[in-house]
Design a protein around this motif. Structure first.
Motif, PDB file in Angstrom:
ATOM      1  N   UNK A  69       0.788  -1.015  -0.020  1.00  0.00           N
ATOM      2  CA  UNK A  69      -0.003  -0.043   0.583  1.00  0.00           C
ATOM      3  C   UNK A  69       0.438   1.098   0.060  1.00  0.00           C
ATOM      4  N   UNK A  70       0.501   2.190  -0.878  1.00  0.00           N
ATOM      5  CA  UNK A  70       1.700   3.090  -1.195  1.00  0.00           C
ATOM      6  C   UNK A  70       0.682   4.698  -0.642  1.00  0.00           C
ATOM      7  N   UNK A  71       0.844   5.252  -0.075  1.00  0.00           N
ATOM      8  CA  UNK A  71      -0.230   6.240   0.433  1.00  0.00           C
ATOM      9  C   UNK A  71       0.289   7.300  -0.444  1.00  0.00           C
ATOM     10  N   UNK A  72      -0.581   9.003   0.269  1.00  0.00           N
ATOM     11  CA  UNK A  72      -0.412   9.787  -0.978  1.00  0.00           C
ATOM     12  C   UNK A  72       0.173  11.011  -0.173  1.00  0.00           C
ATOM     13  N   UNK A  73       0.316  12.323  -0.997  1.00  0.00           N
ATOM     14  CA  UNK A  73       0.910  13.291  -0.759  1.00  0.00           C
ATOM     15  C   UNK A  73       0.579  13.681   0.896  1.00  0.00           C
ATOM     16  N   UNK A  74       1.746  13.905   1.457  1.00  0.00           N
ATOM     17  CA  UNK A  74       2.027  14.461   3.124  1.00  0.00           C
ATOM     18  C   UNK A  74       1.912  13.341   4.109  1.00  0.00           C
ATOM     19  N   UNK A  75       1.109  12.681   3.757  1.00  0.00           N
ATOM     20  CA  UNK A  75       0.419  11.185   4.069  1.00  0.00           C
ATOM     21  C   UNK A  75       1.236  10.608   5.094  1.00  0.00           C
ATOM     22  N   UNK A  76       1.086  10.756   6.046  1.00  0.00           N
ATOM     23  CA  UNK A  76       1.952   8.499   7.231  1.00  0.00           C
ATOM     24  C   UNK A  76       0.816   7.469   6.358  1.00  0.00           C
ATOM     25  N   UNK A  77       1.445   6.437   6.664  1.00  0.00           N
ATOM     26  CA  UNK A  77       1.186   5.478   6.185  1.00  0.00           C
ATOM     27  C   UNK A  77       0.019   4.707   6.606  1.00  0.00           C
ATOM     28  N   UNK A  78      -0.802   5.696   8.472  1.00  0.00           N
ATOM     29  CA  UNK A  78      -1.762   5.556   8.890  1.00  0.00           C
ATOM     30  C   UNK A  78      -2.633   6.238   8.298  1.00  0.00           C
ATOM     31  N   UNK A  79      -3.202   7.267   7.500  1.00  0.00           N
ATOM     32  CA  UNK A  79      -3.877   7.574   6.607  1.00  0.00           C
ATOM     33  C   UNK A  79      -4.272   6.205   6.140  1.00  0.00           C
ATOM     34  N   UNK A  80      -3.701   5.031   5.602  1.00  0.00           N
ATOM     35  CA  UNK A  80      -4.607   3.405   5.720  1.00  0.00           C
ATOM     36  C   UNK A  80      -5.800   3.469   6.570  1.00  0.00           C
TER      37      UNK A  80
END
Length: 311
Positions: free
Chosen positions: A40-51
């Motif tokens: 899982x690859x998260x987006x702009x300025x976002x930590x892995x916890x946004x998943x």
């Protein structure tokens, strides 16, 4: 008051960090290690916890070894302290002149980070899932490293084509505006404002859940310099339409019909560019991963992964 560099919750001993593409990458694994890997690859300025944990657990429940990680320059991964990115106005002007600005790193470099993480974990092939900027990074993975991809799922992302509709003004403004101060409450208020502005009008997040998740993110790490360099990588990458026409990895595109930050046309155009890509759009869905859609999204992602291997 805290400095820009300080993480409000310090890295603790024993957190899983590995060298990937020559830098430190923080990651987490969920599910059975013998199951097929899903990155899982998260987006702009976002930590892995946004998943959301609920989505990660649902995907693991579908039979996948789920790996989420902090991109470079965010969360607990490597920070490029002191490396300046060119200004947005300058980059935009250079792009219109057909020039490529020099940036601290590119989305292709970030794709190499993800593949480097697979190398470090001794994973030969994985299902690649990218959201927003993470979808752009995943596009590069699918194009440059097709032998490492079992499937590709793009979540609310875009090709970067110049003629696609832009973000709504209020959504873009919320994304690039910095908090008024680095006091914890100001950071939380800013995070909630951003989430509400770009989130799903049909699936609003409960106030208590949103506040808890935002506070946890702030306490985990606060590093506002990273998104500036993330943005420069996005702008410098430009239009990926031609590149995507060469992608042969089985692809699913998921997008909200009410996304104010990356309009749905970006997802539709991606599906048009990648041969045989499947597209699913959802009314009322914006630029977030609401709890009410977790089961549906997990079923779509896992179902596509299974079909890709069976084909």
């Amino acid at each position: 008051m805290c400095s820009n560099r300080i993480a409000l919750a310090k890295e603790s001993a024993g957190v899983p960090i590995t060298k990937a593409n020559g830098i430190d990458i923080h990651y987490e694994e969920h599910g059975n290690s013998n199951d097929p890997a899903m990155l899982l690859i998260m987006g702009f300025g976002a930590q892995l916890t946004l998943w959301p944990d609920e989505l990660v657990e649902a995907l693991a429940g579908h039979g996948y070894r789920v790996i989420r990680y902090d991109n470079r320059d965010i969360g607990l991964s490597h920070k490029f302290d002191g490396v300046k990115a060119p200004g947005l106005v300058k980059m935009t002007l250079m792009g219109k002149l057909g020039l490529t600005p020099r940036v601290p790193y590119t989305l292709a470099d970030m794709a190499a980070d993800g593949v480097g993480l697979l190398d470090a974990l001794e994973i030969e092939r994985a299902h690649i899932v990218g959201a927003s900027m993470g979808g752009m990074i995943a596009q590069h993975v699918a194009h440059k490293y097709p032998d490492r991809c079992l499937s590709f799922t793009q979540v609310f992302s875009t090709t970067g084509h110049a003629k696609l509709p832009p973000a709504r003004k209020e959504a873009l403004q919320a994304l690039v505006t910095r908090p008024k101060s680095t006091e914890e409450e100001a950071l939380v208020a800013h995070g909630i404002m951003l989430a509400r502005t770009i989130g799903s009008p049909g699936y609003p997040s409960p106030e208590e859940r949103l506040r808890e998740r935002t506070l946890a993110s702030v306490r985990r790490s606060f590093y506002p310099e990273g998104p500036t360099r993330h943005l420069s990588a996005i702008v410098a990458d430009g239009d990926r339409s031609t590149m995507l026409r060469d992608v042969r990895v089985p692809t699913l595109v998921l997008h909200g019909e009410d996304d104010p930050l990356v309009p749905c046309e970006g997802g539709r155009h991606t599906a048009e560019c990648i041969p045989d890509a499947k597209l699913k759009t959802i009314p009322g869905w914006g630029h977030d991963l609401p709890l009410d859609l977790i089961d549906e999204l997990a079923a779509e992602i896992a179902g596509h992964a299974r079909e890709s291997v069976a084909a």
